[in-house]
Design a protein around this motif. Structure first.
Motif, PDB file in Angstrom:
ATOM      1  N   LYS A 134     -51.956  42.429 -15.828  1.00 33.52           N
ATOM      2  CA  LYS A 134     -53.874  42.198 -15.803  1.00 33.52           C
ATOM      3  C   LYS A 134     -54.554  42.391 -15.112  1.00 33.52           C
ATOM      4  CE  LYS A 134     -54.677  38.505 -19.166  1.00 33.52           C
ATOM      5  NZ  LYS A 134     -54.769  37.277 -18.759  1.00 33.52           N
ATOM      6  N   CYS A 135     -53.871  41.159 -13.566  1.00 32.80           N
ATOM      7  CA  CYS A 135     -54.969  41.422 -12.539  1.00 32.80           C
ATOM      8  C   CYS A 135     -54.553  42.319 -11.402  1.00 32.80           C
ATOM      9  CB  CYS A 135     -54.587  40.139 -11.680  1.00 32.80           C
ATOM     10  SG  CYS A 135     -54.918  38.420 -12.781  1.00 32.80           S
ATOM     11  N   CYS A 145     -48.883  34.394 -12.380  1.00 29.28           N
ATOM     12  CA  CYS A 145     -49.813  35.127 -11.745  1.00 29.28           C
ATOM     13  C   CYS A 145     -50.433  34.116 -10.831  1.00 29.28           C
ATOM     14  CB  CYS A 145     -50.415  36.249 -12.524  1.00 29.28           C
ATOM     15  SG  CYS A 145     -52.208  36.721 -11.664  1.00 29.28           S
ATOM     16  N   THR A 179     -53.761  34.742 -10.132  1.00 31.91           N
ATOM     17  CA  THR A 179     -54.909  34.473 -10.687  1.00 31.91           C
ATOM     18  C   THR A 179     -55.112  33.868 -12.255  1.00 31.91           C
ATOM     19  OG1 THR A 179     -54.953  36.264  -8.734  1.00 31.91           O
ATOM     20  CG2 THR A 179     -57.044  36.382 -10.880  1.00 31.91           C
TER      21      THR A 179
HETATM   22 ZN    ZN Z   1     -52.772  38.063 -13.451  1.00 33.10          ZN
END
Ligand code: ZN
Ligand code: ANZ
Length: 837
Positions: A438-439, A477, A479
């Motif tokens: 995703k990030c 992750c 984030t």
């Molecule tokens: Zn992420």
């Protein structure tokens, strides 16, 4: 131990312990003394100390001990450049863990270094594979990332299909992997890069200030950075597109007979033919370095496209050529075979025209080429409006005209590339990033450092164990908290050696180093190492220091104020031809008699080869441990300094080391003659003593160790001949001090026998009496009728009258005058007397 022999087997260890106990060589950052940071390039822990290390470290050691004697606070540290391939190879071959293998090697090598008695601050020792060290390195890498100096890019790499790793250009030798010998392939991979090119201009400019670096090293770095001024302009292609090319010789533009692009160039990639694709695939084989492409056979593929010459309007064929690099200039060139060797070879092979556009004079415009391109200067010929111009004027003229046409502009191009630091290896610093679907690519949080290497890894399958490890790479992750994966690439080990000197200077727990503490020691006053590091290590260290300064972490830009590159230790080789394969023997296995050599085992002859660098593969090595056991540390140290200037090669010889051993004993006997109560003055000896003290100091400061050694021999000889006197005793004491940086164990033992106070390692360098440095006698020339008749040795500063009287009293002068009337006497005090009759 008998009284008249120095016995290193008991003395060496005893003094080494005494220095350790007294913590003599631990550097105090808070000392108010002037500071000296003496550093030798730290070793890779391969398992054994090599004789080359001994020479390198002995030089640094003499300087460090000397500086201490001169009242400096000295930092002379040692550590281990401990990551890298050999540990993984050992793991693969012997089934050991790279970490365990490395630790064992470090323990062995440290013990070896200790036996040589180096004045090292072991309290600052570290290995780059210590999680503390590489954790701090990860933090610095994140700082550089913050500063925009780290990025990821898909790029072509040299891929070793056997070792399953990316190779640096210098690890590709003749198109093959340096270790595996496998044919190197080119592959595209996402790689981490450091933006060294941001500092290209500054790294180049900085070389100008490095006056205490060898010129050849500065030149090598300059060439590596490779700033070139030239012209970038576009050809109009027959397919309607434009093709930008880069040239450093716009003056030769009328000599362009074809155009060439790299295999990866869009023009090549867009060709829709099997033949073109096959040719491009062929280009992927073999090395990628400019040097290799220069040597390799020139290969080309005619694209069928043509390019219009901007001045003649001629249609030039466009080739794909294997010698054109995609990542230099624009990846396309105007080829001028008359004046570029690569183009010449290519044109010869493919039957393309080779026009001459530069000649020694206008009359030589029609001169044929002598089998090769002429890359040099001259006047421009066969070039329309440029004819008769000098090269530099013609360059300016073409740049001006191309710019006026709007077809291009003058441009500066650098050879230096950004530094690809990704390695698909286990035994290195994990790159502190996390990949999240995703990030994207997210930096690891600083408080998660160090990201340590997993211990349970398997080396039986080729490839990167971090990638295969069951759990290591799986993380959340930072984030979004979702499932993510760690970066499994590790850093090039050149990163580890790019800042280790800062960590030696300052070692807080909570950060890589303390800025103020570092400022107390940096820059390194004297750096000593092998010429093989002239380019990469030294350039990377200069870059890291700048990058860290850019981030506000240090105040210095140049890490090494003075650099010295020592010569190698060499020996002849012994071998036999074993059915086409050379079998080598060690010097110990061989009996050397006159011009011949025989193998001790069978008494039959062996071949004597050239004197070359000692290396395991040629077996022309001596083992430091063996010779130290035989002769003691001091004789070995003395040998390392004696026979050759330190920048030159030093041929190992049995006779040489035996001579050193005898000198150790000779000094021992001399020191035994020290008599504190001796009386009487020996002016000549006193003068020689003080002159030697001053000269040896100068020699050591200039790293002229062999000269210092020669002076010490000379003074020793003079003392041996002199009668007992207070001056003689003083001279003996002086020699003891002068040799103490070089033969510290012998000197320490003799000092303690003489009743010297404390450790000699802590003593001061002897004071020089300036009055004794000048000779107070002079030699006067006495001339008569324009010829030298006699020379007089007299006290300095005699008056004119005294000199005249002495000259006239000379028998030789009287014979020459032969009763004639002396009309005039000209006296130049301290120099000459001229008698006119
Ligand atoms: Zn992420
Ligand atoms: C025409 C020419 C004529 C060149 C001549 C040289 C001599 P340096 O000086 O090392 O920077 N070149 C440009 N881009 C290239 C690439 N991507 N791959 C291979 N060669 C490339 O080299 C610059 C010269 O190398 C350029 O100048 C170009 O050839 C070639 F008498 O252009 B020259």
């Amino acid at each position: 131990m008998s009284d008249n022999r120095f016995d290193p087997s008991s003395a060496d260890g005893r003094w080494q312990r005494a220095w350790d106990d007294a913590r003599c060589f631990e550097a105090d950052s808070n000392s108010t003394k002037p500071k000296s940071y003496v550093l030798e390039m730290f070793p890779y822990p391969s398992g054994r100390i090599h004789i080359g290390h001994v020479r390198n470290y002995t030089m640094g050691d003499v300087l460090a001990r000397y500086k201490k004697m001169r009242g400096h606070e000295v930092l002379h540290p040692m550590g281990w450049d401990a990551f890298g391939m050999p540990a993984e190879n050992a793991a693969m071959e012997k089934g050991v863990h790279p970490g365990g293998w490395t630790r064992d090697n470090i323990a062995n090598m440290k013990a070896q270094l200790k036996r040589i008695g180096f004045a090292l601050d072991w309290s600052r020792e570290f290995a780059t594979c210590d999680p503390e060290y590489y954790g701090h390195e990860q933090a610095l890498f994140l700082d550089l990332y913050e500063a925009g100096l780290v990025y990821r890019k898909e790029s072509e790499v040299n891929w070793d299909p056997v070792d399953m790793t990316v190779l640096a250009n210098e690890q590709v030798i003749d198109g093959k992997g340096w270790r595996s010998g496998a044919e190197v392939e080119k592959r595209k991979l996402n790689q981490w890069f450091l933006k060294i090119t941001d500092f290209a201009e500054d790294l180049l400019a900085g070389l100008g200030d490095l006056e205490d670096w060898p010129d050849k090293v500065r030149l090598m770095q300059e060439n590596w950075i490779g700033k070139s001024k030239g012209l970038e302009f576009s050809f109009e292609l027959s397919n309607g597109e434009k093709l930008p090319v880069y040239t450093t010789r716009p003056d030769t533009i009328f000599g362009a007979s074809f155009v060439a692009v790299a295999a990866d160039h869009p023009v090549a990639q867009s060709l829709d033919s099997d033949a073109a694709r096959d040719f491009i695939a062929l280009c992927k084989k073999g090395g990628t370095t400019a040097a290799e492409l220069e040597k390799a056979e020139k290969l080309g593929f005619d694209t069928g496209i043509t390019a219009r010459h901007p001045f003649t309007g001629a249609d030039l064929p466009v080739y794909i050529a294997n010698f054109v690099l995609m990542d230099y200039g624009t990846g396309a060139i105007m080829a001028v075979p008359g004046h570029d060797q690569r183009d010449f070879e290519f044109a010869t092979k493919y039957g393309l025209p080779i026009p001459r556009v530069v000649a020694t004079s206008v009359e030589d415009a029609g001169k044929p080429f002598d089998g090769e391109a002429e890359a040099g200067d001259g006047v421009i010929v066969n070039s329309d409006f440029l004819d008769g111009m000098e090269v530099e004027d013609a360059k300016r003229e073409i740049i001006k005209r191309i710019e006026a046409q709007g077809a291009g502009e003058g441009k500066t191009v650098w050879r230096l590339r950004d530094w690809g630091v990704s390695r698909q290896r286990y035994w290195g610093t994990p790159i502190p990033f996390i990949h999240c679907e995703k990030c994207g690519v997210v930096p690891a949080p600083k408080d998660s450092l160090p990201i340590t290497l997993p211990e349970d890894v398997d080396f039986q399958t080729p490839g990167n164990p971090l990638l295969r490890h069951a759990t290591w790479k799986h993380v959340d992750c930072p984030t979004c908290g979702g499932k993510a994966e760690r970066e499994t690439d590790t850093l090039d080990t050149f990163v580890d050696s790019s800042w280790y000197f800062l960590r030696f200077a300052s070692q807080p727990d909570d950060k890589p180093f303390d800025k103020d503490e570092v400022a107390k020691w940096m820059p390194v006053e004297q750096y000593i190492g092998g010429i093989e590091h002239a380019i990469l290590h030294l350039l990377y260290a200069r870059f890291w220091t700048r990058a860290l300064a850019h981030c506000g972490l240090v105040d210095v830009k140049e890490p090494f104020a003075s650099l010295f590159t020592q010569g190698m230790v060499t020996h002849e080789t012994y071998s036999r031809d074993d059915g086409g394969r050379e079998t080598y023997f060690t010097p110990e296995e061989v009996e050397r008699t006159g011009e011949a050599a025989t193998l001790k085992a069978d008494g039959k002859p062996v071949k004597i080869g050239r004197v070359i660098k000692m290396s395991k593969s040629k077996k022309n090595v001596v083992d430091p441990d063996t010779i130290i056991e035989q002769y003691g540390a001091d004789a070995v140290r003395w040998f390392m300094l004696s026979d050759s200037p330190p920048e030159r090669d030093l041929p190992w010889s049995e006779a040489g080391i035996e001579g050193c051993w005898r000198f150790v004993q000779r000094l021992w006997r001399l020191f035994g003659q020290y008599d504190a109560s001796a009386e009487g003055e020996d002016k000549a000896l006193a003068r020689k003593t003080h002159q030697t003290i001053a000269a040896v100091a100068d020699d050591i400061e200039a790293l002229g160790f062999n000269k210092a050694v020669a002076r010490i021999y000379e003074l020793t000889g003079a003392i041996e001949k002199a009668e007992a006197s207070a001056s003689r005793s003083e001279a003996i004491r002086a020699v003891l001090h002068l040799v103490s940086p070089m033969m510290p164990h012998l000197a320490e033992e003799a000092w303690s026998n003489m009743g010297g106070e404390g450790l000699l390692a802590e003593a001061a360098w002897p004071e020089v009496d300036p009055a004794l440095l000048v000779d107070d006698e002079v030699t006067i020339a006495v001339q008569h009728r324009g010829k030298l008749r006699d020379t007089l040795t007299v006290a300095k500063g005699l008056s004119k009258d005294e000199l005249e009287a002495l000259a006239l009293a000379s028998e030789k002068v009287q014979r020459s005058i032969d009763g004639a009337e002396v009309r005039k006497v000209i006296v130049v005090p301290d120099r000459l007397v001229n008698i006119v009759t």
